[in-house]
Write a protein that holds these residues in place. Structure first.
Motif, PDB file in Angstrom:
ATOM      1  N   LEU A 135     -20.909   7.672  29.256  1.00  0.00           N
ATOM      2  CA  LEU A 135     -20.680   8.135  30.639  1.00  0.00           C
ATOM      3  C   LEU A 135     -21.218   7.084  31.617  1.00  0.00           C
ATOM      4  CD1 LEU A 135     -21.725  11.900  30.338  1.00  0.00           C
ATOM      5  CD2 LEU A 135     -19.494  10.849  30.003  1.00  0.00           C
ATOM      6  N   PRO A 136     -20.792   7.145  32.875  1.00  0.00           N
ATOM      7  CA  PRO A 136     -21.312   6.191  33.872  1.00  0.00           C
ATOM      8  C   PRO A 136     -22.838   6.236  33.925  1.00  0.00           C
ATOM      9  CG  PRO A 136     -19.463   7.411  34.765  1.00  0.00           C
ATOM     10  CD  PRO A 136     -19.778   8.042  33.443  1.00  0.00           C
ATOM     11  N   ALA A 137     -23.446   5.050  33.990  1.00  0.00           N
ATOM     12  CA  ALA A 137     -24.910   4.973  33.964  1.00  0.00           C
ATOM     13  C   ALA A 137     -25.534   5.741  35.125  1.00  0.00           C
ATOM     14  CB  ALA A 137     -25.337   3.507  34.009  1.00  0.00           C
ATOM     15  N   ALA A 138     -24.845   5.771  36.275  1.00  0.00           N
ATOM     16  CA  ALA A 138     -25.414   6.404  37.463  1.00  0.00           C
ATOM     17  C   ALA A 138     -25.677   7.899  37.258  1.00  0.00           C
ATOM     18  CB  ALA A 138     -24.470   6.206  38.655  1.00  0.00           C
ATOM     19  N   LEU A 139     -25.009   8.493  36.247  1.00  0.00           N
ATOM     20  CA  LEU A 139     -25.243   9.927  35.992  1.00  0.00           C
ATOM     21  C   LEU A 139     -26.629  10.173  35.392  1.00  0.00           C
ATOM     22  CD1 LEU A 139     -21.951  11.322  34.427  1.00  0.00           C
ATOM     23  CD2 LEU A 139     -23.053  12.082  36.533  1.00  0.00           C
ATOM     24  N   GLY A 140     -27.206   9.137  34.802  1.00  0.00           N
ATOM     25  CA  GLY A 140     -28.534   9.287  34.193  1.00  0.00           C
ATOM     26  C   GLY A 140     -28.533  10.220  32.999  1.00  0.00           C
ATOM     27  N   ARG A 141     -27.418  10.307  32.331  1.00  0.00           N
ATOM     28  CA  ARG A 141     -27.323  11.192  31.170  1.00  0.00           C
ATOM     29  C   ARG A 141     -28.078  10.571  29.977  1.00  0.00           C
ATOM     30  NH1 ARG A 141     -22.819  11.586  27.291  1.00  0.00           N
ATOM     31  NH2 ARG A 141     -23.014  13.600  26.270  1.00  0.00           N
ATOM     32  N   SER A 142     -28.889  11.379  29.297  1.00  0.00           N
ATOM     33  CA  SER A 142     -29.563  10.876  28.103  1.00  0.00           C
ATOM     34  C   SER A 142     -28.712  11.234  26.895  1.00  0.00           C
ATOM     35  CB  SER A 142     -30.961  11.487  27.960  1.00  0.00           C
ATOM     36  OG  SER A 142     -31.435  11.221  26.649  1.00  0.00           O
ATOM     37  N   TRP A 143     -28.049  10.223  26.325  1.00  0.00           N
ATOM     38  CA  TRP A 143     -27.208  10.459  25.150  1.00  0.00           C
ATOM     39  C   TRP A 143     -28.074  10.876  23.959  1.00  0.00           C
ATOM     40  CZ3 TRP A 143     -23.067  11.985  23.129  1.00  0.00           C
ATOM     41  CH2 TRP A 143     -22.633  11.603  21.846  1.00  0.00           C
ATOM     42  N   GLU A 144     -29.262  10.295  23.862  1.00  0.00           N
ATOM     43  CA  GLU A 144     -30.152  10.631  22.740  1.00  0.00           C
ATOM     44  C   GLU A 144     -30.520  12.113  22.786  1.00  0.00           C
ATOM     45  OE1 GLU A 144     -30.157   7.698  24.240  1.00  0.00           O
ATOM     46  OE2 GLU A 144     -29.505   6.713  22.392  1.00  0.00           O
ATOM     47  N   ARG A 145     -30.801  12.604  23.978  1.00  0.00           N
ATOM     48  CA  ARG A 145     -31.171  14.023  24.107  1.00  0.00           C
ATOM     49  C   ARG A 145     -30.003  14.918  23.705  1.00  0.00           C
ATOM     50  NH1 ARG A 145     -30.427  17.935  27.962  1.00  0.00           N
ATOM     51  NH2 ARG A 145     -31.995  19.594  27.993  1.00  0.00           N
ATOM     52  N   ASP A 146     -28.810  14.592  24.220  1.00  0.00           N
ATOM     53  CA  ASP A 146     -27.636  15.408  23.875  1.00  0.00           C
ATOM     54  C   ASP A 146     -27.364  15.380  22.374  1.00  0.00           C
ATOM     55  OD1 ASP A 146     -26.929  16.635  26.190  1.00  0.00           O
ATOM     56  OD2 ASP A 146     -25.335  15.246  26.744  1.00  0.00           O
ATOM     57  N   LEU A 147     -27.486  14.195  21.804  1.00  0.00           N
ATOM     58  CA  LEU A 147     -27.228  14.063  20.370  1.00  0.00           C
ATOM     59  C   LEU A 147     -28.252  14.872  19.572  1.00  0.00           C
ATOM     60  CD1 LEU A 147     -25.301  12.531  18.484  1.00  0.00           C
ATOM     61  CD2 LEU A 147     -26.980  10.682  18.435  1.00  0.00           C
ATOM     62  N   ASP A 148     -29.530  14.769  19.972  1.00  0.00           N
ATOM     63  CA  ASP A 148     -30.578  15.529  19.274  1.00  0.00           C
ATOM     64  C   ASP A 148     -30.318  17.030  19.369  1.00  0.00           C
ATOM     65  OD1 ASP A 148     -31.873  13.314  18.496  1.00  0.00           O
ATOM     66  OD2 ASP A 148     -33.519  13.457  19.950  1.00  0.00           O
ATOM     67  N   LEU A 149     -29.941  17.478  20.576  1.00  0.00           N
ATOM     68  CA  LEU A 149     -29.686  18.909  20.731  1.00  0.00           C
ATOM     69  C   LEU A 149     -28.505  19.346  19.861  1.00  0.00           C
ATOM     70  CD1 LEU A 149     -30.274  19.294  24.579  1.00  0.00           C
ATOM     71  CD2 LEU A 149     -31.580  20.396  22.746  1.00  0.00           C
ATOM     72  N   ALA A 150     -27.477  18.505  19.819  1.00  0.00           N
ATOM     73  CA  ALA A 150     -26.304  18.851  18.994  1.00  0.00           C
ATOM     74  C   ALA A 150     -26.689  18.892  17.516  1.00  0.00           C
ATOM     75  CB  ALA A 150     -25.187  17.836  19.213  1.00  0.00           C
ATOM     76  N   LEU A 151     -27.385  17.863  17.044  1.00  0.00           N
ATOM     77  CA  LEU A 151     -27.755  17.815  15.623  1.00  0.00           C
ATOM     78  C   LEU A 151     -28.715  18.945  15.277  1.00  0.00           C
ATOM     79  CD1 LEU A 151     -28.188  13.939  15.178  1.00  0.00           C
ATOM     80  CD2 LEU A 151     -26.290  15.364  14.382  1.00  0.00           C
ATOM     81  N   GLY A 152     -29.560  19.313  16.249  1.00  0.00           N
ATOM     82  CA  GLY A 152     -30.519  20.403  16.031  1.00  0.00           C
ATOM     83  C   GLY A 152     -29.837  21.741  15.783  1.00  0.00           C
ATOM     84  N   LYS A 153     -28.588  21.857  16.181  1.00  0.00           N
ATOM     85  CA  LYS A 153     -27.873  23.116  15.939  1.00  0.00           C
ATOM     86  C   LYS A 153     -27.146  23.114  14.595  1.00  0.00           C
ATOM     87  CE  LYS A 153     -27.571  24.436  20.738  1.00  0.00           C
ATOM     88  NZ  LYS A 153     -28.705  25.365  20.585  1.00  0.00           N
ATOM     89  N   CYS A 154     -27.335  22.036  13.830  1.00  0.00           N
ATOM     90  CA  CYS A 154     -26.774  21.931  12.479  1.00  0.00           C
ATOM     91  C   CYS A 154     -25.280  22.277  12.406  1.00  0.00           C
ATOM     92  CB  CYS A 154     -27.544  22.828  11.496  1.00  0.00           C
ATOM     93  SG  CYS A 154     -29.290  22.511  11.479  1.00  0.00           S
ATOM     94  N   PRO A 155     -24.457  21.640  13.229  1.00  0.00           N
ATOM     95  CA  PRO A 155     -23.017  21.919  13.105  1.00  0.00           C
ATOM     96  C   PRO A 155     -22.487  21.340  11.794  1.00  0.00           C
ATOM     97  CG  PRO A 155     -23.370  20.057  14.569  1.00  0.00           C
ATOM     98  CD  PRO A 155     -24.744  20.571  14.195  1.00  0.00           C
ATOM     99  N   PRO A 156     -21.523  21.992  11.173  1.00  0.00           N
ATOM    100  CA  PRO A 156     -20.953  21.419   9.951  1.00  0.00           C
ATOM    101  C   PRO A 156     -20.143  20.150  10.220  1.00  0.00           C
ATOM    102  CG  PRO A 156     -20.486  23.780  10.124  1.00  0.00           C
ATOM    103  CD  PRO A 156     -21.018  23.356  11.456  1.00  0.00           C
ATOM    104  N   HIS A 157     -19.681  19.990  11.477  1.00  0.00           N
ATOM    105  CA  HIS A 157     -18.805  18.861  11.799  1.00  0.00           C
ATOM    106  C   HIS A 157     -19.045  18.454  13.246  1.00  0.00           C
ATOM    107  CE1 HIS A 157     -14.966  16.775  12.701  1.00  0.00           C
ATOM    108  NE2 HIS A 157     -14.901  16.548  11.415  1.00  0.00           N
ATOM    109  N   LEU A 158     -18.879  17.164  13.515  1.00  0.00           N
ATOM    110  CA  LEU A 158     -19.048  16.633  14.880  1.00  0.00           C
ATOM    111  C   LEU A 158     -17.886  15.701  15.204  1.00  0.00           C
ATOM    112  CD1 LEU A 158     -22.651  15.137  15.141  1.00  0.00           C
ATOM    113  CD2 LEU A 158     -21.692  16.848  16.683  1.00  0.00           C
TER     114      LEU A 158
END
Ligand code: SF4
Length: 375
Positions: free
Chosen positions: A167-190
Protein backbone atom coordinates in the motif's frame (compact mmCIF):
# COMPACT_ATOMS: atom_id res chain seq x y z
CA UNK A 1 -10.42 -33.93 -28.88
CA UNK A 2 -10.32 -31.63 -25.84
CA UNK A 3 -11.47 -32.90 -22.44
CA UNK A 4 -14.87 -31.84 -21.06
CA UNK A 5 -14.60 -28.96 -18.57
CA UNK A 6 -14.64 -30.12 -14.95
CA UNK A 7 -14.38 -26.66 -13.38
CA UNK A 8 -17.08 -24.00 -13.26
CA UNK A 9 -16.86 -20.33 -12.35
CA UNK A 10 -19.93 -18.17 -11.65
CA UNK A 11 -19.54 -14.40 -11.46
CA UNK A 12 -21.86 -12.71 -8.96
CA UNK A 13 -21.33 -9.00 -9.66
CA UNK A 14 -23.03 -7.28 -6.74
CA UNK A 15 -21.15 -5.16 -4.21
CA UNK A 16 -22.44 -2.72 -1.61
CA UNK A 17 -19.82 -0.16 -2.63
CA UNK A 18 -16.86 0.02 -5.05
CA UNK A 19 -13.55 -0.43 -3.24
CA UNK A 20 -11.07 2.31 -4.02
CA UNK A 21 -8.70 0.02 -5.96
CA UNK A 22 -11.22 -2.23 -7.72
CA UNK A 23 -11.62 -2.42 -11.49
CA UNK A 24 -13.61 -5.67 -11.58
CA UNK A 25 -16.90 -5.95 -13.40
CA UNK A 26 -19.30 -5.19 -10.57
CA UNK A 27 -22.79 -3.79 -10.05
CA UNK A 28 -23.06 -1.60 -6.96
CA UNK A 29 -26.41 -2.38 -5.29
CA UNK A 30 -27.63 -1.81 -1.77
CA UNK A 31 -30.62 -4.02 -2.50
CA UNK A 32 -29.48 -6.95 -4.57
CA UNK A 33 -31.93 -8.11 -7.30
CA UNK A 34 -31.54 -11.73 -6.22
CA UNK A 35 -34.48 -13.16 -8.19
CA UNK A 36 -33.54 -11.26 -11.33
CA UNK A 37 -29.97 -12.55 -11.06
CA UNK A 38 -30.90 -16.19 -10.44
CA UNK A 39 -33.42 -16.04 -13.29
CA UNK A 40 -30.74 -14.61 -15.62
CA UNK A 41 -28.22 -17.24 -14.55
CA UNK A 42 -30.82 -19.97 -15.22
CA UNK A 43 -31.37 -18.53 -18.68
CA UNK A 44 -27.66 -18.47 -19.47
CA UNK A 45 -27.25 -22.09 -18.35
CA UNK A 46 -30.23 -23.10 -20.47
CA UNK A 47 -29.06 -21.18 -23.55
CA UNK A 48 -25.52 -22.51 -23.42
CA UNK A 49 -25.99 -26.03 -22.06
CA UNK A 50 -29.52 -26.84 -23.26
CA UNK A 51 -32.61 -27.99 -21.42
CA UNK A 52 -33.40 -30.60 -20.30
CA UNK A 53 -29.82 -31.33 -19.49
CA UNK A 54 -27.94 -34.31 -18.11
CA UNK A 55 -25.83 -32.82 -15.32
CA UNK A 56 -22.13 -32.50 -16.17
CA UNK A 57 -19.67 -34.05 -13.73
CA UNK A 58 -17.39 -31.41 -12.24
CA UNK A 59 -14.64 -31.25 -9.63
CA UNK A 60 -14.75 -27.60 -8.58
CA UNK A 61 -17.30 -24.82 -8.49
CA UNK A 62 -16.29 -21.26 -7.65
CA UNK A 63 -18.59 -18.30 -6.91
CA UNK A 64 -16.54 -15.13 -7.36
CA UNK A 65 -17.30 -11.53 -7.94
CA UNK A 66 -18.23 -8.98 -7.02
CA UNK A 67 -19.39 -10.25 -3.66
CA UNK A 68 -21.30 -13.54 -3.90
CA UNK A 69 -22.09 -13.42 -0.16
CA UNK A 70 -24.02 -10.21 -0.90
CA UNK A 71 -26.76 -12.46 -2.38
CA UNK A 72 -27.75 -13.33 1.19
CA UNK A 73 -28.28 -16.82 2.63
CA UNK A 74 -31.40 -17.54 0.56
CA UNK A 75 -29.83 -16.21 -2.62
CA UNK A 76 -26.79 -18.46 -2.25
CA UNK A 77 -29.06 -21.42 -1.50
CA UNK A 78 -31.16 -20.75 -4.63
CA UNK A 79 -28.02 -20.43 -6.73
CA UNK A 80 -26.74 -23.78 -5.47
CA UNK A 81 -30.11 -25.46 -6.17
CA UNK A 82 -29.91 -24.11 -9.73
CA UNK A 83 -26.32 -25.29 -10.19
CA UNK A 84 -27.32 -28.83 -9.17
CA UNK A 85 -29.74 -28.93 -12.10
CA UNK A 86 -26.80 -28.57 -14.47
CA UNK A 87 -23.80 -29.99 -12.65
CA UNK A 88 -23.06 -33.00 -10.50
CA UNK A 89 -20.24 -33.21 -8.00
CA UNK A 90 -19.14 -35.51 -5.22
CA UNK A 91 -19.19 -34.46 -1.53
CA UNK A 92 -15.41 -34.01 -1.57
CA UNK A 93 -15.54 -31.54 -4.49
CA UNK A 94 -14.39 -27.98 -3.77
CA UNK A 95 -17.25 -25.46 -3.80
CA UNK A 96 -15.96 -21.99 -2.94
CA UNK A 97 -17.90 -18.86 -2.06
CA UNK A 98 -16.16 -15.48 -1.88
CA UNK A 99 -17.49 -13.54 1.10
CA UNK A 100 -17.03 -10.17 2.70
CA UNK A 101 -16.72 -10.24 6.50
CA UNK A 102 -19.86 -8.12 7.03
CA UNK A 103 -21.97 -10.76 5.23
CA UNK A 104 -20.75 -13.60 7.45
CA UNK A 105 -23.49 -14.19 10.00
CA UNK A 106 -24.52 -17.35 11.87
CA UNK A 107 -27.59 -17.63 9.64
CA UNK A 108 -25.51 -17.19 6.50
CA UNK A 109 -22.76 -19.70 7.34
CA UNK A 110 -25.35 -22.32 8.36
CA UNK A 111 -27.26 -21.78 5.10
CA UNK A 112 -24.11 -21.86 2.96
CA UNK A 113 -22.97 -25.10 4.53
CA UNK A 114 -26.40 -26.71 4.18
CA UNK A 115 -26.46 -25.63 0.54
CA UNK A 116 -23.14 -27.40 -0.09
CA UNK A 117 -20.52 -24.66 0.08
CA UNK A 118 -17.32 -26.35 1.28
CA UNK A 119 -14.87 -23.45 1.26
CA UNK A 120 -15.15 -19.72 2.01
CA UNK A 121 -12.69 -17.13 0.73
CA UNK A 122 -12.87 -14.15 3.06
CA UNK A 123 -11.98 -10.70 1.69
CA UNK A 124 -10.29 -9.34 4.82
CA UNK A 125 -7.59 -7.19 3.08
CA UNK A 126 -6.30 -5.57 6.32
CA UNK A 127 -6.93 -5.48 10.07
CA UNK A 128 -6.30 -1.73 10.24
CA UNK A 129 -9.52 0.32 10.49
CA UNK A 130 -7.95 3.37 8.80
CA UNK A 131 -6.71 1.28 5.91
CA UNK A 132 -10.07 -0.44 5.46
CA UNK A 133 -11.72 2.94 5.39
CA UNK A 134 -9.23 4.20 2.77
CA UNK A 135 -9.95 1.09 0.70
CA UNK A 136 -13.70 1.86 0.90
CA UNK A 137 -14.27 -1.56 2.42
CA UNK A 138 -17.65 -2.01 4.05
CA UNK A 139 -16.29 -3.92 7.05
CA UNK A 140 -14.11 -3.12 10.04
CA UNK A 141 -11.54 -5.29 11.87
CA UNK A 142 -14.04 -6.54 14.46
CA UNK A 143 -16.19 -7.98 11.67
CA UNK A 144 -13.20 -9.99 10.43
CA UNK A 145 -12.77 -11.42 13.94
CA UNK A 146 -16.46 -12.32 14.17
CA UNK A 147 -16.45 -13.85 10.68
CA UNK A 148 -13.45 -16.03 11.48
CA UNK A 149 -15.17 -17.34 14.61
CA UNK A 150 -18.19 -18.34 12.56
CA UNK A 151 -16.10 -19.94 9.80
CA UNK A 152 -14.29 -21.99 12.42
CA UNK A 153 -17.57 -23.10 14.03
CA UNK A 154 -19.06 -24.24 10.72
CA UNK A 155 -17.74 -27.54 9.33
CA UNK A 156 -16.45 -26.07 6.07
CA UNK A 157 -13.61 -28.11 4.61
CA UNK A 158 -11.47 -25.01 4.30
CA UNK A 159 -11.41 -21.24 4.34
CA UNK A 160 -9.03 -18.57 3.20
CA UNK A 161 -8.03 -14.98 3.89
CA UNK A 162 -7.38 -12.41 1.15
CA UNK A 163 -4.97 -9.64 2.16
CA UNK A 164 -3.53 -6.77 0.12
CA UNK A 165 0.07 -5.63 0.49
CA UNK A 166 2.28 -2.87 -1.01
CA UNK A 167 0.00 0.00 0.00
CA UNK A 168 1.12 3.64 -0.33
CA UNK A 169 3.71 4.44 2.33
CA UNK A 170 1.79 7.56 3.41
CA UNK A 171 -0.94 5.31 4.86
CA UNK A 172 1.51 4.11 7.51
CA UNK A 173 0.12 0.61 7.30
CA UNK A 174 2.17 -2.01 9.17
CA UNK A 175 2.26 -5.05 6.90
CA UNK A 176 4.02 -7.06 9.61
CA UNK A 177 1.18 -6.39 12.05
CA UNK A 178 -1.49 -7.36 9.52
CA UNK A 179 0.39 -10.49 8.56
CA UNK A 180 0.87 -11.48 12.22
CA UNK A 181 -2.80 -10.95 12.95
CA UNK A 182 -3.78 -13.02 9.91
CA UNK A 183 -1.38 -15.87 10.75
CA UNK A 184 -2.52 -15.73 14.38
CA UNK A 185 -5.98 -16.76 13.25
CA UNK A 186 -4.55 -19.96 11.75
CA UNK A 187 -6.34 -19.81 8.39
CA UNK A 188 -6.00 -22.99 6.34
CA UNK A 189 -5.20 -20.88 3.26
CA UNK A 190 -3.97 -17.36 2.45
CA UNK A 191 -4.08 -15.32 -0.75
CA UNK A 192 -1.91 -12.19 -0.81
CA UNK A 193 -2.08 -9.61 -3.59
CA UNK A 194 0.04 -6.53 -4.23
CA UNK A 195 -1.97 -3.34 -4.74
CA UNK A 196 -2.05 -2.14 -8.35
CA UNK A 197 -3.27 1.27 -9.46
CA UNK A 198 -5.86 0.71 -12.20
CA UNK A 199 -7.16 3.50 -14.42
CA UNK A 200 -10.78 4.47 -13.87
CA UNK A 201 -10.80 3.48 -10.19
CA UNK A 202 -10.96 5.98 -7.32
CA UNK A 203 -7.32 5.09 -6.56
CA UNK A 204 -6.37 5.71 -10.19
CA UNK A 205 -7.94 9.17 -10.01
CA UNK A 206 -6.22 9.95 -6.68
CA UNK A 207 -2.90 8.94 -8.23
CA UNK A 208 -3.55 11.01 -11.40
CA UNK A 209 -4.24 14.06 -9.25
CA UNK A 210 -1.06 13.43 -7.26
CA UNK A 211 -3.02 12.88 -4.06
CA UNK A 212 -1.61 9.38 -3.62
CA UNK A 213 1.90 8.14 -4.23
CA UNK A 214 1.70 4.40 -5.04
CA UNK A 215 3.90 2.06 -3.01
CA UNK A 216 7.36 1.63 -4.54
CA UNK A 217 8.94 -1.52 -5.89
CA UNK A 218 11.29 -2.05 -2.96
CA UNK A 219 8.38 -1.98 -0.50
CA UNK A 220 6.54 -4.49 -2.71
CA UNK A 221 9.56 -6.82 -2.66
CA UNK A 222 10.13 -6.41 1.07
CA UNK A 223 6.51 -7.17 1.96
CA UNK A 224 6.25 -10.08 -0.48
CA UNK A 225 9.38 -11.68 0.93
CA UNK A 226 8.38 -11.06 4.54
CA UNK A 227 5.02 -12.73 3.80
CA UNK A 228 6.86 -15.72 2.37
CA UNK A 229 9.12 -16.00 5.43
CA UNK A 230 6.33 -15.45 7.96
CA UNK A 231 3.95 -17.89 6.31
CA UNK A 232 6.68 -20.52 5.85
CA UNK A 233 7.55 -20.25 9.55
CA UNK A 234 3.87 -20.82 10.35
CA UNK A 235 3.85 -24.05 8.31
CA UNK A 236 2.38 -22.73 5.06
CA UNK A 237 3.40 -24.00 1.65
CA UNK A 238 3.91 -20.98 -0.64
CA UNK A 239 2.71 -23.01 -3.62
CA UNK A 240 1.86 -20.27 -6.10
CA UNK A 241 2.97 -16.65 -6.46
CA UNK A 242 0.01 -15.32 -4.45
CA UNK A 243 -1.17 -18.40 -2.58
CA UNK A 244 -0.16 -20.19 0.61
CA UNK A 245 -1.73 -23.33 2.08
CA UNK A 246 -1.54 -25.50 5.13
CA UNK A 247 -1.15 -29.20 4.22
CA UNK A 248 -4.26 -30.45 2.41
CA UNK A 249 -5.72 -26.97 1.83
CA UNK A 250 -4.30 -26.08 -1.59
CA UNK A 251 -7.02 -24.42 -3.67
CA UNK A 252 -8.22 -26.77 -6.38
CA UNK A 253 -10.26 -24.45 -8.57
CA UNK A 254 -7.47 -22.00 -9.35
CA UNK A 255 -5.19 -24.92 -10.11
CA UNK A 256 -7.33 -25.55 -13.18
CA UNK A 257 -6.37 -22.09 -14.49
CA UNK A 258 -2.69 -22.67 -13.72
CA UNK A 259 -2.76 -26.05 -15.46
CA UNK A 260 -4.46 -24.61 -18.54
CA UNK A 261 -7.33 -27.15 -18.50
CA UNK A 262 -10.84 -26.35 -19.80
CA UNK A 263 -13.34 -24.56 -17.56
CA UNK A 264 -16.75 -22.96 -17.95
CA UNK A 265 -17.65 -19.42 -16.84
CA UNK A 266 -21.15 -18.00 -16.32
CA UNK A 267 -22.36 -14.54 -15.35
CA UNK A 268 -21.34 -11.07 -16.51
CA UNK A 269 -17.68 -10.85 -17.61
CA UNK A 270 -17.01 -14.54 -16.82
CA UNK A 271 -14.32 -16.20 -18.91
CA UNK A 272 -14.25 -19.79 -20.12
CA UNK A 273 -11.77 -21.96 -21.98
CA UNK A 274 -12.44 -25.15 -23.97
CA UNK A 275 -8.83 -26.14 -24.46
CA UNK A 276 -8.46 -24.25 -27.75
CA UNK A 277 -10.54 -21.08 -27.56
CA UNK A 278 -11.07 -18.57 -24.78
CA UNK A 279 -14.48 -16.88 -24.52
CA UNK A 280 -15.81 -14.18 -22.26
CA UNK A 281 -19.22 -12.80 -21.47
CA UNK A 282 -20.43 -9.23 -21.78
CA UNK A 283 -18.86 -7.34 -18.92
CA UNK A 284 -21.69 -5.11 -17.72
CA UNK A 285 -24.37 -6.77 -15.60
CA UNK A 286 -27.18 -4.96 -17.46
CA UNK A 287 -25.87 -6.03 -20.89
CA UNK A 288 -25.41 -9.64 -19.75
CA UNK A 289 -28.86 -9.77 -18.19
CA UNK A 290 -30.53 -8.17 -21.22
CA UNK A 291 -28.89 -10.67 -23.58
CA UNK A 292 -30.02 -13.75 -21.68
CA UNK A 293 -33.55 -12.40 -21.14
CA UNK A 294 -33.67 -11.94 -24.93
CA UNK A 295 -32.67 -15.58 -25.40
CA UNK A 296 -29.13 -14.82 -26.61
CA UNK A 297 -25.80 -16.28 -25.61
CA UNK A 298 -24.29 -13.34 -23.63
CA UNK A 299 -20.86 -13.82 -25.23
CA UNK A 300 -18.78 -10.66 -25.39
CA UNK A 301 -15.94 -12.11 -27.45
CA UNK A 302 -13.70 -15.08 -28.06
CA UNK A 303 -10.23 -15.83 -29.35
CA UNK A 304 -8.50 -19.00 -30.42
CA UNK A 305 -5.32 -19.55 -28.46
CA UNK A 306 -2.56 -19.77 -31.07
CA UNK A 307 0.63 -21.82 -30.70
CA UNK A 308 2.70 -18.78 -29.67
CA UNK A 309 0.27 -17.70 -27.00
CA UNK A 310 -0.19 -21.25 -25.77
CA UNK A 311 3.56 -21.55 -25.43
CA UNK A 312 3.98 -18.32 -23.48
CA UNK A 313 1.01 -19.22 -21.30
CA UNK A 314 2.32 -22.70 -20.54
CA UNK A 315 5.71 -21.26 -19.53
CA UNK A 316 4.11 -18.54 -17.45
CA UNK A 317 1.66 -20.90 -15.76
CA UNK A 318 4.35 -23.50 -15.12
CA UNK A 319 6.67 -20.98 -13.52
CA UNK A 320 4.06 -19.49 -11.21
CA UNK A 321 3.61 -22.61 -9.09
CA UNK A 322 5.96 -24.86 -7.16
CA UNK A 323 4.97 -27.61 -9.61
CA UNK A 324 7.47 -25.87 -11.89
CA UNK A 325 8.12 -26.37 -15.58
CA UNK A 326 9.75 -29.39 -17.24
CA UNK A 327 12.75 -28.16 -19.23
CA UNK A 328 15.07 -29.59 -21.86
CA UNK A 329 18.88 -29.25 -22.12
CA UNK A 330 18.83 -25.91 -23.95
CA UNK A 331 16.46 -24.36 -21.43
CA UNK A 332 18.59 -25.70 -18.60
CA UNK A 333 21.46 -23.60 -19.91
CA UNK A 334 19.22 -20.55 -19.95
CA UNK A 335 18.12 -21.23 -16.37
CA UNK A 336 21.53 -21.85 -14.78
CA UNK A 337 22.23 -18.15 -14.13
CA UNK A 338 18.81 -17.90 -12.46
CA UNK A 339 19.84 -20.66 -10.06
CA UNK A 340 23.09 -18.82 -9.33
CA UNK A 341 21.13 -15.63 -8.65
CA UNK A 342 18.77 -17.41 -6.23
CA UNK A 343 15.76 -16.99 -8.55
CA UNK A 344 15.18 -20.66 -9.32
CA UNK A 345 16.08 -24.20 -8.48
CA UNK A 346 16.18 -27.27 -10.67
CA UNK A 347 14.54 -30.40 -9.39
CA UNK A 348 14.29 -33.57 -11.42
CA UNK A 349 14.37 -31.73 -14.77
CA UNK A 350 11.92 -29.06 -13.67
CA UNK A 351 12.66 -25.42 -13.09
CA UNK A 352 10.95 -24.08 -9.98
CA UNK A 353 11.08 -20.38 -9.21
CA UNK A 354 11.91 -19.18 -5.70
CA UNK A 355 10.10 -16.16 -4.16
CA UNK A 356 12.96 -13.99 -5.54
CA UNK A 357 12.24 -15.46 -8.96
CA UNK A 358 8.48 -14.85 -8.63
CA UNK A 359 9.27 -11.16 -8.18
CA UNK A 360 10.62 -11.37 -11.79
CA UNK A 361 8.02 -13.81 -13.12
CA UNK A 362 7.00 -11.84 -16.23
CA UNK A 363 10.52 -11.20 -17.45
CA UNK A 364 11.74 -14.74 -16.70
CA UNK A 365 8.75 -16.28 -18.53
CA UNK A 366 9.36 -13.96 -21.49
CA UNK A 367 13.06 -14.88 -21.53
CA UNK A 368 12.40 -18.63 -21.50
CA UNK A 369 9.64 -18.71 -24.11
CA UNK A 370 11.79 -18.12 -27.24
CA UNK A 371 14.24 -20.81 -26.12
CA UNK A 372 11.40 -23.26 -25.63
CA UNK A 373 9.83 -22.32 -28.95
CA UNK A 374 13.00 -22.69 -31.01
CA UNK A 375 13.27 -25.77 -33.24
S1 SF4 B 1 -15.79 -6.18 -2.66
FE1 SF4 B 1 -14.30 -7.02 -4.15
S2 SF4 B 1 -15.36 -6.97 -6.12
FE2 SF4 B 1 -16.52 -5.64 -4.72
S3 SF4 B 1 -15.74 -3.60 -5.08
FE3 SF4 B 1 -14.55 -4.45 -3.38
S4 SF4 B 1 -12.75 -5.44 -4.35
FE4 SF4 B 1 -14.26 -5.04 -5.96
Amino acid sequence: MTAAPRHVYVHVPFCARRCSYCDFSIAVRRDVPVHEFIDALRRELRIRLGHPHTPLDIDTLYFGGGTPSHLGPDGVTSMMVLMREYFRWTPDAEVTLEANPDDVTATATAAWWRAGITRVSLGAQSFDARVLDWMHRTHGPSQIDAAVELLRETPFTSWSFDLIFALPAALGRSWERDLDLALGKCPPHLSLYGLTVEPGTPLGRWADRGEVQPGDESAYEREFLSAHDGAAAAGFDHYEVSNFAQPGHHAQHNRSYWRGVPYLGFGASAHGFDGATRRWNRAAYAAWQKAVVGGEDPIGGSEPIGDGEQLLESVYLGLRTTGGLAVGPEELEQVRPWVAAGWAQIDDGRVILTPLGWLRLDSLAAALTPVRGSP
